[in-house]
Design a protein around this motif. Structure first.
Motif, short mmCIF file in Angstrom:
data_model
loop_
_atom_site.label_atom_id
_atom_site.label_comp_id
_atom_site.label_asym_id
_atom_site.label_seq_id
_atom_site.Cartn_x
_atom_site.Cartn_y
_atom_site.Cartn_z
N GLY A 51 16.68 -6.06 0.27
CA GLY A 51 17.23 -5.37 1.44
C GLY A 51 16.57 -5.94 2.69
N PHE A 52 16.23 -5.06 3.63
CA PHE A 52 15.63 -5.52 4.89
C PHE A 52 14.10 -5.59 4.82
N GLY A 53 13.53 -5.23 3.67
CA GLY A 53 12.08 -5.28 3.51
C GLY A 53 11.36 -4.21 4.30
N PHE A 78 10.33 -5.76 -9.04
CA PHE A 78 11.27 -6.06 -10.14
C PHE A 78 12.63 -6.50 -9.59
N TYR A 79 12.60 -7.35 -8.55
CA TYR A 79 13.85 -7.95 -8.04
C TYR A 79 14.52 -8.72 -9.18
N HIS A 120 7.48 6.62 -9.51
CA HIS A 120 6.59 6.02 -10.50
C HIS A 120 5.86 4.86 -9.82
N GLY A 165 11.39 -0.73 3.43
CA GLY A 165 10.97 0.40 2.60
C GLY A 165 9.48 0.43 2.37
N SER A 166 8.94 -0.66 1.79
CA SER A 166 7.51 -0.68 1.48
C SER A 166 6.68 -0.86 2.73
N THR A 192 12.28 0.96 -1.92
CA THR A 192 13.56 1.35 -2.51
C THR A 192 14.19 0.12 -3.16
N VAL A 241 18.77 -5.62 -9.17
CA VAL A 241 18.09 -5.24 -7.92
C VAL A 241 18.10 -6.43 -6.95
N ASN A 296 17.25 -1.84 -4.10
CA ASN A 296 18.60 -1.84 -3.53
C ASN A 296 19.61 -2.42 -4.53
N ILE A 317 12.07 5.04 -6.97
CA ILE A 317 11.73 5.56 -8.29
C ILE A 317 10.35 6.20 -8.20
N1 LIG Z 1 8.64 2.96 -7.17
C1 LIG Z 1 9.49 1.98 -6.76
N2 LIG Z 1 10.78 2.28 -6.46
C2 LIG Z 1 11.64 1.31 -6.05
N3 LIG Z 1 11.28 0.01 -5.89
C3 LIG Z 1 10.01 -0.36 -6.17
C4 LIG Z 1 9.07 0.62 -6.61
N4 LIG Z 1 7.86 -0.02 -6.83
C5 LIG Z 1 8.05 -1.32 -6.55
N5 LIG Z 1 9.34 -1.55 -6.14
C6 LIG Z 1 9.84 -2.88 -5.75
O1 LIG Z 1 9.95 -2.88 -4.33
C7 LIG Z 1 11.24 -3.39 -3.94
C8 LIG Z 1 11.77 -2.65 -2.73
O2 LIG Z 1 10.93 -2.71 -1.62
P1 LIG Z 1 11.59 -2.58 -0.17
O3 LIG Z 1 10.45 -2.60 0.79
O4 LIG Z 1 12.57 -1.45 -0.11
O5 LIG Z 1 12.34 -3.96 -0.02
P2 LIG Z 1 13.87 -4.35 0.07
O6 LIG Z 1 14.25 -4.16 1.48
O7 LIG Z 1 13.95 -5.77 -0.37
O8 LIG Z 1 14.63 -3.41 -0.84
C9 LIG Z 1 12.15 -3.12 -5.11
O9 LIG Z 1 13.24 -4.04 -5.15
C10 LIG Z 1 11.22 -3.26 -6.32
O10 LIG Z 1 11.22 -4.61 -6.75
#
Ligand SMILES: Nc1ncnc2c1ncn2[C@@H]1O[C@H](COP(=O)(O)OP(=O)(O)O)[C@@H](O)[C@H]1O
Ligand SMILES: Cc1cc2nc3c(=O)[nH]c(=O)nc-3n(C[C@H](O)[C@H](O)[C@H](O)COP(=O)(O)O)c2cc1C
Ligand SMILES: [Mg+2]
Length: 154
Positions: A15-17, A90-91, A84, A19-20, A27, A12, A29, A82
């Motif tokens: 990405g662009f940060g 879990f980078y 869940h 998603g959350s 997500t 993993v 990536n 995911i």
């Molecule tokens: N349910 C989930 N599904 C996917 N990633 C999750 C989940 N819960 C926590 N994460 C963590 O959040 C990170 C992704 O957040 P995100 O905001 O998309 O950042 P990025 O742009 O770095 O991908 C994932 O790499 C993982 O470590």
């Protein structure tokens, strides 16, 4: 799509940060090396399947493959949400997925709210479709080690 189900794994990456933070939907990536090896007939779009982080429990997932037209990314990405609640990020962990079915093409939206609503619909559709006996069986076939695998490990 004749290459489905498609299995792949990778570490993993960041990405662009968005998603959350912006969407409330993290997500995980995949690295470029995995995106580049996708079979040609797996088009861009939204998919569903099963996922496991670091060889742990198997969960339902939705996946986006493409250029995220709402954000006009210039690099193709492959990212899994995911279904869940994880205790922590879990980078760097190995993410294994099996992509089973297609939901819709990627598209742009007039607002962030519409993008988020579309992703919530995708999650509902994935939840429902993955409950079918056919997809449950595929989960077991792909991720559950057989007695032979265990014995060969000795
Ligand atoms: N349910 C989930 N599904 C996917 N990633 C999750 C989940 N819960 C926590 N994460 C963590 O959040 C990170 C992704 O957040 P995100 O905001 O998309 O950042 P990025 O742009 O770095 O991908 C994932 O790499 C993982 O470590
Ligand atoms: C199920 C799902 C559907 C998505 N659909 C779209 C879409 O139709 N259009 C789009 O631009 N991005 C879509 N995305 C991608 C999000 O824009 C992307 O996950 C978000 O920008 C986070 O990116 P980041 O990992 O680089 O932070 C989707 C993501 C998921 C998980
Ligand atoms: Mg992400």
């Amino acid at each position: 799509m004749k290459t489905l189900p498609f299995f792949c794994r990778g570490k993993v990456v960041r990405g662009f940060g968005r998603g959350s933070k912006e969407l409330g939907i993290p997500t995980a990536n995949f690295p470029d090396s995995v995106v580049e090896r996708l079979p040609a007939d797996i088009s861009t779009g939204i998919y569903f399947g099963w996922a496991s982080v670091g060889g742990g429990d198997i969960h339902k997932m939705v996946m986006s493959i493409g250029w995220n037209p709402y954000y006009k990314n210039t690099k193709k990405s492959m990212e899994a949400h995911i279904i869940h609640k994880f205790k922590e990020d879990f980078y760097g962990d190995v993410l294994s997925v099996v992509i089973l079915g297609y939901i819709r093409p990627e598209r742009s939206f007039n607002s962030l709210d519409s993008l988020v609503a579309a992703i919530h619909n995708d999650i509902e559709e994935a939840q429902r479709r993955l409950d079918s006996p056919e997809y449950r069986k595929l989960r077991d076939d792909f991720f559950t080690p057989t007695r032979d695998h265990i014995l060969n490990g000795h």
